[in-house]
Motif scaffolding. Structure first.
Motif, PDB file in Angstrom:
ATOM      1  N   MET A  10      81.775  45.124  29.549  1.00  0.00           N
ATOM      2  CA  MET A  10      82.528  45.706  30.658  1.00  0.00           C
ATOM      3  C   MET A  10      81.558  46.305  31.668  1.00  0.00           C
ATOM      4  SD  MET A  10      85.632  48.477  30.503  1.00  0.00           S
ATOM      5  CE  MET A  10      84.614  49.791  29.845  1.00  0.00           C
ATOM      6  N   THR A  11      81.788  46.008  32.943  1.00  0.00           N
ATOM      7  CA  THR A  11      80.929  46.516  33.998  1.00  0.00           C
ATOM      8  C   THR A  11      81.115  48.020  34.143  1.00  0.00           C
ATOM      9  OG1 THR A  11      81.103  44.419  35.169  1.00  0.00           O
ATOM     10  CG2 THR A  11      80.328  46.324  36.425  1.00  0.00           C
ATOM     11  N   PRO A  12      80.009  48.801  34.132  1.00  0.00           N
ATOM     12  CA  PRO A  12      80.148  50.250  34.251  1.00  0.00           C
ATOM     13  C   PRO A  12      80.615  50.634  35.656  1.00  0.00           C
ATOM     14  CG  PRO A  12      77.851  49.629  34.365  1.00  0.00           C
ATOM     15  CD  PRO A  12      78.606  48.385  33.993  1.00  0.00           C
ATOM     16  N   PRO A  13      81.341  51.741  35.791  1.00  0.00           N
ATOM     17  CA  PRO A  13      81.756  52.171  37.126  1.00  0.00           C
ATOM     18  C   PRO A  13      80.536  52.536  37.962  1.00  0.00           C
ATOM     19  CG  PRO A  13      82.188  53.873  35.497  1.00  0.00           C
ATOM     20  CD  PRO A  13      81.787  52.656  34.734  1.00  0.00           C
ATOM     21  N   PRO A  55      75.403  54.915  27.308  1.00  0.00           N
ATOM     22  CA  PRO A  55      76.112  56.053  27.910  1.00  0.00           C
ATOM     23  C   PRO A  55      75.924  56.158  29.421  1.00  0.00           C
ATOM     24  CG  PRO A  55      75.037  56.737  25.887  1.00  0.00           C
ATOM     25  CD  PRO A  55      74.553  55.339  26.176  1.00  0.00           C
ATOM     26  N   LEU A  56      74.757  55.754  29.923  1.00  0.00           N
ATOM     27  CA  LEU A  56      74.507  55.811  31.368  1.00  0.00           C
ATOM     28  C   LEU A  56      75.102  54.619  32.114  1.00  0.00           C
ATOM     29  CD1 LEU A  56      70.793  57.035  31.616  1.00  0.00           C
ATOM     30  CD2 LEU A  56      72.881  58.380  31.789  1.00  0.00           C
ATOM     31  N   GLY A  57      75.611  53.635  31.394  1.00  0.00           N
ATOM     32  CA  GLY A  57      76.141  52.444  32.055  1.00  0.00           C
ATOM     33  C   GLY A  57      75.065  51.477  32.497  1.00  0.00           C
TER      34      GLY A  57
END
Length: 478
Positions: A1-4, A185-187
């Motif tokens: 999933m692409t991070p925001p 956690p940082l995406g």
């Protein structure tokens, strides 16, 4: 999933004049070759960003020694998990690879000394150890001329040993260890880390990330290790890693002599610190201003971009939002939208082109393993055959544009096939100039093919390099 994505907003809403950012970017373009990207955050939001085409936001960039700050973070996480401490002697972890009679200085070397580049070595250990089958054993066999903690020398070999240490303690490479603990956690997605043949991530170099990934990492340090309500890194570690642990020079106004932490540099503005890598990879953390600057580049001198930021932007940061400035905001947006590395200019054709097309040129054995090449100037293609091993071996075809970049994958003058943007022009009637922008790295390569009778002479130049920026010419014959 692409991070925001990180939040975006205007410079003025975060207390920075658009005109100051525009002046910074303008001066970069006028005086520095080449910055490839930048992203400026204030109060956790991106207020300005740009990529010089063919560099772009979704493409990772080789970080070189900025990788060290991620290695340092892995050590901090391992300390928080109780796997080691700063005061542990290095020999505790590698007893079977130590010399039979370690010197007192080697016995005194602690984890903290590797992090602060104060191992006691008189010179960088990287080259003497990296071509050995067991670099850690080679590192431990090197003379330690000074008492650890008393002498600073920039030492990428120490970073490699820290990587090997984390791998030995966890059973995972640095990248595997950091992924669930810090990167996820940082995406941060799609990270890659080059490794020694023994399977150890290099630690001191070799990490590739996107510009926004660098910014996220800097923002984590700015927030004392917190991210979206979770403590990713201990605040105590952030304080130690970013503090001056050792003196590293006396030169006034040099960002390389303001003190060194745990794989982080202190900066001339006293509250500012950074991670950085060769040729213009920067992660600058400004706690007093609540700001982060991420940059990638291919610069020969690393001080000028920082000095421009200290002069143009840092003093302009206000403590409160500024009134909107539509003309300045529009001017900045226009500049950022049009950032690009200009393809080389020259003639699109030569009277010789048709006669040279499809003519094969063969080369004597050479360091580049180039066996043969031929051009098709009607199709704007270059075909080369490389010997040697690995993915470079075989026949490779490259398309190039004129006054435009054409993207492809090409292994010439690279250790492996690289994504490149290529543009060609006739510098003179008998010399075809091909420029290769390796846009996942700092490197831009210029190849001059000079034709005479039945031969071609290939001259190669790099914008930046750890060694010579010009290679010995190669001569091919029909």
């Amino acid at each position: 999933m692409t991070p925001p994505p990180l939040p975006r907003t205007t410079p003025e809403s975060q207390g920075i004049p658009s005109a100051a950012v525009n002046a910074f970017v303008t001066r970069l373009e006028q005086t520095v070759d080449h910055i490839h990207s930048f992203m400026l955050l204030r109060h956790g939001a991106v207020i300005a960003e740009g990529w010089w085409h063919p560099y772009r936001r979704e493409t990772p960039h080789l970080l070189f020694s900025l990788s060290k700050s991620f290695t340092s973070s892995a050590v901090g996480l391992a300390i928080a998990e109780g796997r080691l401490s700063l005061d542990d002697p290095l020999l505790k972890f590698f007893p079977t690879r130590a010399p039979r009679k370690p010197s007192p200085n080697l016995e005194a070397m602690q984890v903290r000394h590797l992090l602060s580049m104060s191992t006691g070595h008189d010179q960088d250990t990287t080259l003497p150890i990296m071509f050995k089958r067991d670099p850690v054993k080679a590192f431990l066999s090197m003379p330690v001329e000074h008492a650890p903690g008393t002498h600073f020398v920039y030492n990428s070999g120490a970073s490699f040993v820290l990587s090997a240490l984390v791998q030995q303690l966890t059973g995972q490479t640095l990248l595997e260890y950091l992924t669930p603990r810090l990167l996820d956690p940082l995406g941060i997605q799609g990270a890659a880390w080059e490794s020694h043949p023994d399977g150890t991530n290099f630690g001191g170099w070799g990490l590739s990330l996107r510009t926004e990934d660098i910014a996220r990492f800097g923002q984590l340090y700015l927030q004392n290790g917190q991210w979206q309500g979770e403590q990713i890194l201990p605040a105590e570690w952030i304080a130690q890693a970013s503090s001056k642990q050792v003196s590293n020079g006396t030169e006034a106004n040099s960002d390389w002599a303001a003190g060194y932490g745990f794989h982080f540099w202190r900066c001339v503005p006293s509250a500012v610190y950074r991670g950085d890598g060769a040729f213009g990879q920067y992660c600058v953390i400004m706690p007093e201003q609540d700001a982060v600057l991420a940059m990638t580049g291919g610069v020969a001198e690393m001080q000028p971009p920082l000095r421009l930021f200290w002069e143009q932007v840092l003093p302009a940061m206000a403590s409160a939002p500024l009134p909107p400035d539509p003309p300045a905001a529009a001017a900045l947006a226009h500049r950022l939208h049009g950032l690009a590395l200009t393809p080389p200019h020259g003639e699109a054709a030569s009277p010789l082109a048709s006669a040279l097309s499809a003519r094969p040129y063969l080369f004597e054995p050479n360091a580049e393993t180039l066996h043969s090449l031929s051009f098709d100037f009607t199709q704007n293609t270059l075909r080369v055959r490389l010997l040697g091993g690995g993915k470079r071996r075989g026949t490779h075809t490259l398309r190039f544009g004129h006054a435009a970049w054409v993207e492809g994958i090409f292994p010439l003058v690279a250790e492996q096939p690289r994504h490149v943007a290529a543009s060609g022009t006739w510098a003179s009637a008998d010399t075809f100039r091909l420029t290769l922008c390796q846009f996942e790295t700092p490197f831009i390569v210029t190849l001059d093919f000079t034709f005479a009778a039945d031969q071609v002479t290939l001259a190669t130049r790099f914008n930046v390099n750890f060694g010579p920026t010009e290679l010995p010419p190669l001569v091919g014959r029909c």
